[in-house]
Enzyme design. Structure first.
Site, mmCIF file in Angstrom:
data_model
loop_
_atom_site.group_PDB
_atom_site.id
_atom_site.type_symbol
_atom_site.label_atom_id
_atom_site.label_comp_id
_atom_site.label_asym_id
_atom_site.label_seq_id
_atom_site.Cartn_x
_atom_site.Cartn_y
_atom_site.Cartn_z
ATOM 1 N N ILE A 1 29.658 -25.100 -9.113
ATOM 2 C CA ILE A 1 28.906 -25.972 -10.003
ATOM 3 C C ILE A 1 29.774 -26.213 -11.223
ATOM 4 O O ILE A 1 30.656 -25.410 -11.545
ATOM 5 C CB ILE A 1 27.524 -25.388 -10.392
ATOM 6 C CG1 ILE A 1 27.656 -23.991 -11.012
ATOM 7 C CG2 ILE A 1 26.604 -25.337 -9.199
ATOM 8 C CD1 ILE A 1 26.316 -23.405 -11.456
ATOM 9 N N ASP A 2 29.563 -27.330 -11.887
ATOM 10 C CA ASP A 2 30.417 -27.725 -13.002
ATOM 11 C C ASP A 2 30.335 -26.747 -14.167
ATOM 12 O O ASP A 2 29.344 -26.025 -14.319
ATOM 13 C CB ASP A 2 30.036 -29.127 -13.498
ATOM 14 C CG ASP A 2 30.247 -30.197 -12.452
ATOM 15 O OD1 ASP A 2 31.075 -29.980 -11.551
ATOM 16 O OD2 ASP A 2 29.579 -31.252 -12.544
ATOM 17 N N LYS A 3 31.327 -26.786 -15.005
ATOM 18 C CA LYS A 3 31.390 -25.924 -16.185
ATOM 19 C C LYS A 3 30.113 -26.001 -17.010
ATOM 20 O O LYS A 3 29.549 -24.972 -17.410
ATOM 21 C CB LYS A 3 32.592 -26.316 -17.048
ATOM 22 C CG LYS A 3 32.657 -25.602 -18.383
ATOM 23 C CD LYS A 3 33.800 -26.120 -19.244
ATOM 24 C CE LYS A 3 33.787 -25.485 -20.622
ATOM 25 N NZ LYS A 3 34.872 -26.020 -21.495
ATOM 26 N N ARG B 1 25.506 -36.055 -10.985
ATOM 27 C CA ARG B 1 25.888 -36.814 -12.179
ATOM 28 C C ARG B 1 26.295 -38.235 -11.819
ATOM 29 O O ARG B 1 25.906 -39.195 -12.495
ATOM 30 C CB ARG B 1 27.016 -36.085 -12.908
ATOM 31 C CG ARG B 1 26.626 -34.684 -13.368
ATOM 32 C CD ARG B 1 27.826 -33.858 -13.772
ATOM 33 N NE ARG B 1 28.507 -34.440 -14.913
ATOM 34 C CZ ARG B 1 29.699 -34.034 -15.334
ATOM 35 N NH1 ARG B 1 30.344 -33.068 -14.694
ATOM 36 N NH2 ARG B 1 30.246 -34.600 -16.388
#
Length: 303
Positions: free
Chosen positions: A135-137, A236
């Site tokens: 998962i993204d930062k 996103r």
């Protein structure tokens, strides 16, 4: 560090081109060296498009290569579940999952190496041990980590077959019209902005995101989203594509961002999978983090 110092002989030319020629490196690497201050012209650091003239002295510092291998670090982890095959970790917003260029320390992998004492699957290589999915930062929430290769393969196959449950919650800009919907649009590398992803028919892969409205607010909608596929930045990109970018998203959202969010308002709320050893289905949920709750309170009453 290797140091190359040469007097330029030739016609006037840009620094990045000259650097690549003198050091016998790619132009993209030359641009990076210049941006990092490792190239000087007549003892001065200048920009990549500086015109180099005959008899200018070019000094190029080429750093020693950095090992890709991640190192253990004593970083606290929020472990939701753990056994001899896997861990389920609740990742905080702002933590990078694995080391990469510009972020070698302080990642989830560094913390996992310390906690697991090296007992992680090796399929992801030395920089991504144990990492089955990411998962993204700036996305918070749950992800699964494999402790051995057989568990890694078993879990990865569920993701590939779309039988792995991944449910997110997010706040998006705008009033989403339909109570439920599906975005089915291929995602690939942006044709111009190479660090971004985009909905594109070129060099892309199928991507499907299901969403449903939890609540509506003035100017925002609180959504539950379920991934059928797992492309980079999928939620996103898809929500931005249909006109409802994630609140706080500094890449795919509007130019005026919500600074206090520190990135997209997106939380990996639930994961479910068949356990590699017991073959039983397991499911875990994570409470909404404080930043998410605070933002819901800030945007006011439901409409």
């Amino acid at each position: 560090m290797q140091i190359i110092e040469k007097t330029y002989i030739g016609e006037e030319c840009r620094l990045d081109v000259v650097t690549a020629q003198l050091a016998e490196i790619t132009r993209s690497y030359a641009v990076k060296l210049i941006a990092d201050g490792n190239v000087c012209v007549n003892s001065r650091v200048v920009s990549k498009n500086t015109k180099i003239k005959e008899n200018d002295v070019i000094t190029i510092n080429i750093p020693e290569p950095v090992s890709d291998e991640a190192l253990p670090e004593n970083i606290p982890l929020d472990i939701v579940y753990e056994d001899s095959d896997l861990l389920v970790v609740n990742k905080p917003k702002g933590m990078v999952v694995h080391p990469a260029a510009g972020q070698q320390n302080g990642t989830l992998v560094n913390a996992l190496l310390y906690h697991c004492k090296g007992s992680l699957s090796g399929i992801g290589g030395v920089s991504r041990p144990g990492i089955v999915h990411r998962i993204d930062k700036d996305t918070s929430g749950l992800l699964i980590v494999a402790k051995n290769d057989s568990s890694h393969n078993f879990l990865a196959s569920q993701i590939k077959e779309h039988s792995f449950t991944r449910e997110y919650e997010a706040v998006v800009y705008g009033n989403v019209k339909n109570d439920k919907g599906t975005v089915n649009a291929p995602i690939g590398r942006h044709p111009v902005k190479r660090k971004q992803m985009a909905v594109t028919p070129v060099n892309s892969r199928d991507a499907t995101t299901h969403y449903e409205v939890i609540n509506r607010y003035n100017g925002f909608t609180y959504l539950r989203l379920r991934l059928e596929t797992g492309r980079t930045h999928q939620i996103r990109v898809h929500m931005s594509y249909i006109g409802y970018p994630l609140a706080g998203d500094e890449v795919y959202g509007p130019k005026k961002v919500i600074k206090e969010l520190g990135g997209q308002c997106l939380h990996a709320r639930k994961i479910g999978f068949i356990h590699p050893s017991t073959k039983e289905y397991m499911e875990f949920t994570s409470e909404l983090p404080l930043y998410f709750k605070d933002f819901l309170e800030e945007i006011g009453n439901e409409i």
